[in-house]
Enzyme design. Sequence first.
Site, PDB file in Angstrom:
ATOM      1  N   HIS A  59       0.737  -0.979   0.111  1.00  0.00           N
ATOM      2  CA  HIS A  59       0.190  -0.122  -0.382  1.00  0.00           C
ATOM      3  C   HIS A  59       0.637   1.319  -0.224  1.00  0.00           C
ATOM      4  CE1 HIS A  59      -4.420   2.060   1.179  1.00  0.00           C
ATOM      5  NE2 HIS A  59      -3.152   2.589   1.108  1.00  0.00           N
ATOM      6  N   HIS A 181     -10.596   0.653   1.076  1.00  0.00           N
ATOM      7  CA  HIS A 181     -10.057   1.528   2.199  1.00  0.00           C
ATOM      8  C   HIS A 181     -11.132   1.564   2.661  1.00  0.00           C
ATOM      9  CE1 HIS A 181      -9.315   6.112   3.346  1.00  0.00           C
ATOM     10  NE2 HIS A 181     -10.644   5.699   3.325  1.00  0.00           N
ATOM     11  N   HIS A 234      -5.450  -0.639   5.299  1.00  0.00           N
ATOM     12  CA  HIS A 234      -4.656   0.216   6.965  1.00  0.00           C
ATOM     13  C   HIS A 234      -5.876  -0.332   8.198  1.00  0.00           C
ATOM     14  CE1 HIS A 234      -7.340   3.212   4.006  1.00  0.00           C
ATOM     15  NE2 HIS A 234      -5.931   3.257   3.597  1.00  0.00           N
ATOM     16  N   ASP A 307       1.547   2.674   3.721  1.00  0.00           N
ATOM     17  CA  ASP A 307       0.700   3.832   3.091  1.00  0.00           C
ATOM     18  C   ASP A 307       1.262   5.303   3.348  1.00  0.00           C
ATOM     19  OD1 ASP A 307      -1.962   4.853   2.697  1.00  0.00           O
ATOM     20  OD2 ASP A 307      -2.600   5.598   4.573  1.00  0.00           O
ATOM     21  N   HIS A 311       3.898  14.681   0.829  1.00  0.00           N
ATOM     22  CA  HIS A 311       3.041  15.921   0.218  1.00  0.00           C
ATOM     23  C   HIS A 311       4.768  16.868   0.297  1.00  0.00           C
ATOM     24  CE1 HIS A 311      -1.019  14.475   0.600  1.00  0.00           C
ATOM     25  NE2 HIS A 311      -0.732  13.923   1.604  1.00  0.00           N
TER      26      HIS A 311
END
Length: 423
Positions: A59, A181, A234, A307, A311
Site C-alpha cells: 500500500h 479503504h 490500513h 500507506d 506531500h
Amino acid sequence: MTNPELVVRKAVWKGDEVDLLVADGKILNIIPSSDAMYEGAEVVAARGLLLMPSLTDVHTHLREPGFEYKEDIRSGLTAAVHGGFSNIMCMANTDPVNDNSVITDEMLAKAKAAFPEGGPRLFPVGALTKKLEGKELSPMHELAEAGCMAFSNDGLPVKSSEVFRRAMEYASDTGRPVIDHCEDPYLEVASGMNEGKVSSLLGLAGQPDVAEASQVARDLLMAEYLDMHIHLAHISCRKSVDLIAWAKKRGVKVTAETCPHYLLLTEEAVHGYGTDTKVNPPLRTADDVVALLNGIKDGTIDMFATDHAPHAAYEKEVEFMIAPCGISSLDTALSLTWSLVAAGKLTFDDFIRMWTTAPCETFGLPLNSFNKGDVADFFLFAPDEEWTLSPENMHSKGKNTPFMGQTLKGRVISHFLSGKKIV
C-alpha cells in the site's frame, strides 16, 4: 551442487551465524558459517549483521503520474530500496487515474527506467472504478493483463454497495483481489482526527471509529455472501479488529493490514495541531493500539503496509483541517516496526510474517523464505545502529512525518535484489 556466485559470510539468521549462498539470482543454500572457499564467488563479509528477507509494501502512493512534485516513481523506489523493500504495490489515485492500461504501462516503464539494471519491483494497483468516482467499473481485465495485481478505490471508498458488489465479482474474474479503504462516506470523511476527548479539547471535527468499522462490516458480509476474497486496508481500531476476527472464525476470505503509525502513535500526538499527524484513517486511542498488537499476535491482522503518502512541505504548512492526510513512511517503516520487536511487543517471526511472507503469499509476489530456489532478495541489517531522522537522510521527496528529528534504531547496511547489490 551448483557453485555459488555470491557468498554472504557470517550473517545472523534466527540467532545462528550462517553463510548464504546465491547463484543465478536465487537462494542456493543457507548453511552454518564456515571458512570454506568457493572459487570464483564474490564474498561479502556480514560481520554478524542480521540477515533479513526483503520487505514488501502492499500500500504505497508514488504520486506519478500527475503529482511528481510530491513524489515520483524514481524517488519512491529509491526510498523503498534504502528502507528494505523489494516489492511495492502503488495505488491508483494518480492524475490521470490508473484506470486504463496506458497508465499502467507508463508506471511500469518509469520503474524500469529508474533501475535499468534491476531494482525494486513495482506492482500497480488498478482503479476499482473509472476515475475513482465509484460509479462505473474500470476495465479490470485490461488492467490485470497490463500488470495490475489488485484493484482499489483507495482514498475514495465506493458509496454504493451494489457497485461494490459488482466490482468484487468482476475483479474475481481476473483472479485479482479488491483492496478496500473502509470509511463511511457520510461520517467526517478524511477529517484526519479521531472523534473523542482529544478532538473535543482541540476543537477539531473528528471521525469516529464506527466510520471505519461500519464499512469493514459491510465488506465482510459481502465477501461471505459472494465467497470472495477481500483485503482491508490500513485497519486502525478495535472495532474493526473484532469484526475481522469474527469473520475469520466464520471462514470469510479476508486479509487485513495495519500501518506502523497506528501502533506507535495515538490521537494524543495531535496536540499542538501538527499536520504531520493527520492521516486517514486518523490516529486512534491507546486501547486501539493494544487491540491491533493483539490482532497481529493472534493472526487477525495479516500484514503491515506503509500507506506511504508523501506531500510537499507547503501543503502541510497550513491549518490542520485543510491540510492533506498522510505520512511519508518508506524511509522509516523498517526501523519503526523493528522497535516493536526490540521492545518485546512483537516477535521476530511476527515481523517476517507481517512484512514478507503474508503480503507476498496474499498477492502472489516474489517471496524469499531463504529456501533453495527462492528469489535472492535480502538485506543486511544493523539492529542497534542509531540514526536521527532528518530531511537530508530521507530519500523520499516527502518529508512529512511526525517522527522527524527522532532517534531511530536499526538500519539497512546493504540490500541485494535477485542477488545483485543495489544499496
